[in-house]
Design an enzyme around this catalytic site. Structure first.
Site, PDB file in Angstrom:
ATOM      1  N   ASN A  91       9.969  -6.705   4.119  1.00  0.00           N
ATOM      2  CA  ASN A  91      10.156  -5.889   3.395  1.00  0.00           C
ATOM      3  C   ASN A  91      11.012  -4.395   3.376  1.00  0.00           C
ATOM      4  OD1 ASN A  91       7.897  -2.405   3.570  1.00  0.00           O
ATOM      5  ND2 ASN A  91       8.546  -3.147   1.655  1.00  0.00           N
ATOM      6  N   GLY A  92      11.325  -3.991   2.478  1.00  0.00           N
ATOM      7  CA  GLY A  92      12.717  -2.837   2.369  1.00  0.00           C
ATOM      8  C   GLY A  92      13.581  -3.390   1.520  1.00  0.00           C
ATOM      9  N   ASP A  93      14.093  -2.548   0.935  1.00  0.00           N
ATOM     10  CA  ASP A  93      14.903  -2.323  -0.960  1.00  0.00           C
ATOM     11  C   ASP A  93      15.132  -3.279  -1.867  1.00  0.00           C
ATOM     12  OD1 ASP A  93      15.581  -0.696   1.191  1.00  0.00           O
ATOM     13  OD2 ASP A  93      17.162  -1.948   2.078  1.00  0.00           O
ATOM     14  N   CYS A 143       3.539   3.623  10.134  1.00  0.00           N
ATOM     15  CA  CYS A 143       3.862   4.774  10.513  1.00  0.00           C
ATOM     16  C   CYS A 143       4.271   5.531  10.505  1.00  0.00           C
ATOM     17  CB  CYS A 143       2.314   5.132   9.402  1.00  0.00           C
ATOM     18  SG  CYS A 143       2.377   7.066   8.348  1.00  0.00           S
ATOM     19  N   ALA A 185       7.952  -2.397  -2.385  1.00  0.00           N
ATOM     20  CA  ALA A 185       6.914  -0.892  -2.024  1.00  0.00           C
ATOM     21  C   ALA A 185       7.495   0.188  -3.484  1.00  0.00           C
ATOM     22  CB  ALA A 185       6.913  -0.611  -0.331  1.00  0.00           C
ATOM     23  N   ARG A 186       8.898   0.993  -2.954  1.00  0.00           N
ATOM     24  CA  ARG A 186       9.770   1.606  -3.690  1.00  0.00           C
ATOM     25  C   ARG A 186      10.148   1.263  -5.064  1.00  0.00           C
ATOM     26  NH1 ARG A 186      13.869   4.891  -0.344  1.00  0.00           N
ATOM     27  NH2 ARG A 186      13.970   2.651   0.743  1.00  0.00           N
ATOM     28  N   PRO A 197       0.596  -1.234  -0.239  1.00  0.00           N
ATOM     29  CA  PRO A 197      -0.040   0.155   0.513  1.00  0.00           C
ATOM     30  C   PRO A 197       0.836   0.834   0.621  1.00  0.00           C
ATOM     31  CG  PRO A 197       0.087  -0.964   2.079  1.00  0.00           C
ATOM     32  CD  PRO A 197       0.839  -1.863   1.317  1.00  0.00           C
ATOM     33  N   THR A 233       0.944   5.126  -0.479  1.00  0.00           N
ATOM     34  CA  THR A 233       0.323   6.794  -0.637  1.00  0.00           C
ATOM     35  C   THR A 233       0.507   7.808  -1.461  1.00  0.00           C
ATOM     36  OG1 THR A 233       1.150   6.948   2.090  1.00  0.00           O
ATOM     37  CG2 THR A 233       0.150   8.850   1.399  1.00  0.00           C
ATOM     38  N   GLN A 242      -5.897  -1.267   3.862  1.00  0.00           N
ATOM     39  CA  GLN A 242      -5.176  -1.033   5.132  1.00  0.00           C
ATOM     40  C   GLN A 242      -5.387   0.327   5.960  1.00  0.00           C
ATOM     41  OE1 GLN A 242      -0.798   0.861   5.609  1.00  0.00           O
ATOM     42  NE2 GLN A 242      -0.256  -0.769   5.527  1.00  0.00           N
TER      43      GLN A 242
END
Length: 699
Positions: free
Chosen positions: A539-541, A437, A564-565, A352, A354, A406
């Site tokens: 989650n991450g990178d 968050c 995500a990113r 999710p 933003t 979420q």
């Protein structure tokens, strides 16, 4: 892709090539390099990687673009600007909310805001409000000031109903009509979206008349209902600004009983919606300016008795299970561990996100290979207040076959009631609770990462939520609140016992935000310690298929990795993972993805001027991330790492050079290639503001 849009791009590319001042092609390799390139060229590839500098082939390096210094900009602005107003005049010119609302009403009456009913039908007599309508009925005046049509076809051209925007559509010339105004459409179903907010439900929420029997019964059973805090304690804790104690008649299966409840909720959103988002069209009742502290009466009926929500195609057979269990059948109520479990293993999960993680973006990612999608984070208090802008975050498209929403809240009562409301009003496969968050305004309310310091509050929220709905409950957390003080490993077993089906661990602390690399060793530690019934996602990178393979190989206990990113910067990462390859995507292929987003955005937000500009704004927000992508063919070492900082460089063609620009003005140019010229006075500054060197004026 439509041919007209393609011709527009081709014409733009040709103009860039013909005009030497606009040419973006790299200079010949024999030209002398500038000092920046020399310093870069003196470093070896290994040294560049060690310094987190992208090792781009030296033939594509270029001098950094010249931008006006801040001092020059300030001096020029000061010289041309009028004298600054005094503080007293500023206060005098400040407008009240009522005055702003009055001005907005007057603006709606102007010819540029034609009545939606008249725009759709072309018939001035179609509006039932006649002269009392708050919109303009001046069709000729609207046509005179309407901006020129955009090249391309109306996104609703093939629908079996008329284009919902009619005369206001920016693609009016392409309408296949039976009348002179061209307001009719074509032949297939118009919308495949669901999870809209029913107007009758919204009015009940505005008036605090909505009942939550299942949530309140569970809260009462857990001893979490009726513990009203004193005003002194509220001031001391500075966190109980979300609820106001009241009296509520709760249906708990044995009839109606009176207990203390927390009914009134205050704004808890990290982003305050504009007043336009709360306007009700077509003459329906407007929300009260101030929420009344009303008491729910015994003769008020429950949600399912009061209104039947809009139907939506059920993707799972259990989507409609929302009835209250009678006293005699309480033994049949599912234990949290007996609920349907979604198997996240090996599935590609789009996080999710933003702002950018909107419905059109998720549809693009679905086409590119995403398996699981999740809506943007919605604040529980805003949902319970019936805010239309917050409910829009729960919208779902039929192509999202495995979809969750979420939510974020600080207290078990608001989370449980939001859960029950979503379960009854929306069609979702799972509900995720955000407990990670890092945004200040969310943390200050006691939600998000602030819950990491309150394990008993986490327990109360998960137990209340899982006992209220039969949908699978997932939780998203960070490693801890403070750097070096990780604590999820001590809670991982309990999280599963409390009723969560899965947990996503972002390998960073709240204090760390998005700086430094994610701590995957700690994520592995938590995954190995988790009970078998609890799925753990990392989650991450994750930015390439090699990253994905490494995480899965290092820790087989890990169910999957949330992306995500990496998806923001290159949404085709899902294709790369599924096909196990590095995709050296061309500028034309990237442009086609942007075209798809624009088409889907116009379907979602509308093809009138407001819809076009909304699509443009979200496109620009996305471009502020995609510009960070470095084409595979330009790198000396692949794959690209998420923490690499690229030097200034040229692309392999003019369009690719334009796409890798970090200038907001160039992002606006790309939007004009797809959505026509921006309005006069248009400005854009990305929300994150981390990759745009330009000022907000794009000068």
């Amino acid at each position: 892709m439509d041919e007209s849009a393609t011709s527009t791009i081709t014409t733009t590319e040709e103009s860039v090539v013909k005009n030497p001042e606009l040419s973006l092609v790299p200079p010949p390799p024999s030209e002398p390099a500038d000092s920046h390139s020399k310093s870069h060229s003196e470093l070896t590839t290994e040294e560049l990687v060690a310094k987190s500098i992208a090792p781009i082939n030296k033939h594509f390096l270029r001098p950094p673009p010249l931008r006006p210094s801040s001092n020059d900009a300030v001096s020029q602005t000061t010289a041309n600007a009028a004298p600054a107003p005094s503080q007293s005049s500023f206060v005098k010119d400040k407008k009240s909310k009522r005055q702003l609302k009055r001005e907005r009403r007057q603006d709606q009456k102007s010819s540029k805001n034609i009545c939606p009913l008249i725009a759709k039908t072309g018939d001035i007599t179609s509006c039932p409000y006649s002269d009392k309508c708050r919109f303009s009925h001046d069709v000729e005046g609207f046509k005179a000031q309407k901006p020129e049509d955009i090249e391309g076809e109306c996104p609703f051209l093939d629908s079996e109903e008329p284009c919902p925007y009619g005369l206001a559509c920016r693609f009016l010339g392409t309408h296949k009509s039976k009348d002179k105004d061209g307001v009719l459409g074509g032949k297939k179903k118009m919308s495949d979206e669901c999870n809209g907010l029913n107007k009758d439900v919204q009015k009940l929420l505005w008036k605090n008349k909505m009942k939550f029997p299942k949530a309140d019964a569970k809260l009462k059973a857990l001893g979490l209902l009726g513990k009203a805090k004193s005003k002194t304690k509220i001031v001391e804790e500075k966190e109980d600004d979300e609820t106001v104690p009241g009296t509520c008649h709760v249906t708990d299966g044995n009839g109606v009983s009176e207990v203390n409840g927390d009914l009134d909720t205050k704004l808890e959103s990290a982003e305050v919606p504009e007043e336009d988002d709360l306007d009700i069209k077509d003459g329906s009742d407007e929300p009260p300016m101030k929420k009344p502290k009303s008491v729910i009466e015994e003769n008020d009926v429950t949600f399912m008795e009061k209104v039947v929500g809009e139907s939506c195609t059920q993707t799972e057979p259990e989507a409609g299970m929302d009835v209250t269990t009678p006293e005699g059948d309480r033994s049949l109520k599912l234990h949290p561990r007996e609920k349907k479990i979604i198997d996240f293993r090996e599935k590609l999960y789009l996080a999710p996100l933003t702002t950018v993680g909107n419905l059109p973006f998720r549809r693009v990612c679905k086409v590119l290979g995403a398996d699981v999608t999740c809506g943007e984070m919605a604040m529980c208090t805003n949902l319970l207040q019936g805010q239309a802008s917050e409910w829009a975050l729960l919208r779902r498209h039929s192509s999202e076959d495995l979809f969750g929403v979420q939510i974020c809240g600080a207290y078990p009562d608001t989370v449980a009631r939001a859960m029950e409301l979503i379960d009854q009003e929306c069609t979702v496969d799972f509900i995720d609770i955000n407990m990670g968050c890092p945004i200040d305004i969310v943390v200050e309310k006691g939600a998000g990462s602030a819950l990491l310091n309150k394990p008993m509050r986490i327990k109360s929220i998960i137990e209340a939520a899982s006992g209220t709905v039969d949908k699978p409950i997932t939780v998203k957390v960070r490693t801890g609140f403070f750097e070096g003080k990780n604590r999820i490993d001590s809670l991982i077993t309990d999280i599963g016992n409390w009723g969560a089906s899965a947990v996503t661990i972002h390998g960073r602390s709240r204090q760390q935000r998005y700086s430094k690399l994610a701590n995957w060793d700690y994520v592995y530690q938590c995954a190995r310690k988790a009970p078998d019934a609890l799925q753990v996602m990392g989650n991450g990178d994750v930015f390439s298929y090699l990253d994905w393979n490494t995480r899965k190989a290092d820790c087989p206990e890990l169910a999957t990795c949330m992306i995500a990113r990496g998806a923001l910067i290159k949404p085709w990462i899902f294709t790369e993972i599924k096909e196990q390859r590095h995709w050296d995507i061309t500028s034309g292929e990237r442009l086609n993805i942007l075209k798809d987003f624009v088409r889907l955005g116009l379907e979602h937000w509308g093809s009138d001027t407001k819809g076009v500009e909304t699509t443009r704004r979200f496109l620009l927000e996305w471009l502020s991330y995609t510009c960070r992508y470095i084409p595979v063919g330009l790198l000396d070492v692949i794959p690209q790492r998420l923490n690499w900082r690229p030097p200034s460089y040229y692309g392999r063609d003019d369009l690719e050079t334009l796409m890798v620009s970090d200038s907001a003005a160039d992002w606006v140019r790309i939007s004009e290639m797809l959505l026509g010229k921006v309005p006069d006075g248009f400005t854009f500054a990305p929300k994150h503001k981390s990759n745009a060197y330009d000022r907000a004026e794009n000068g």
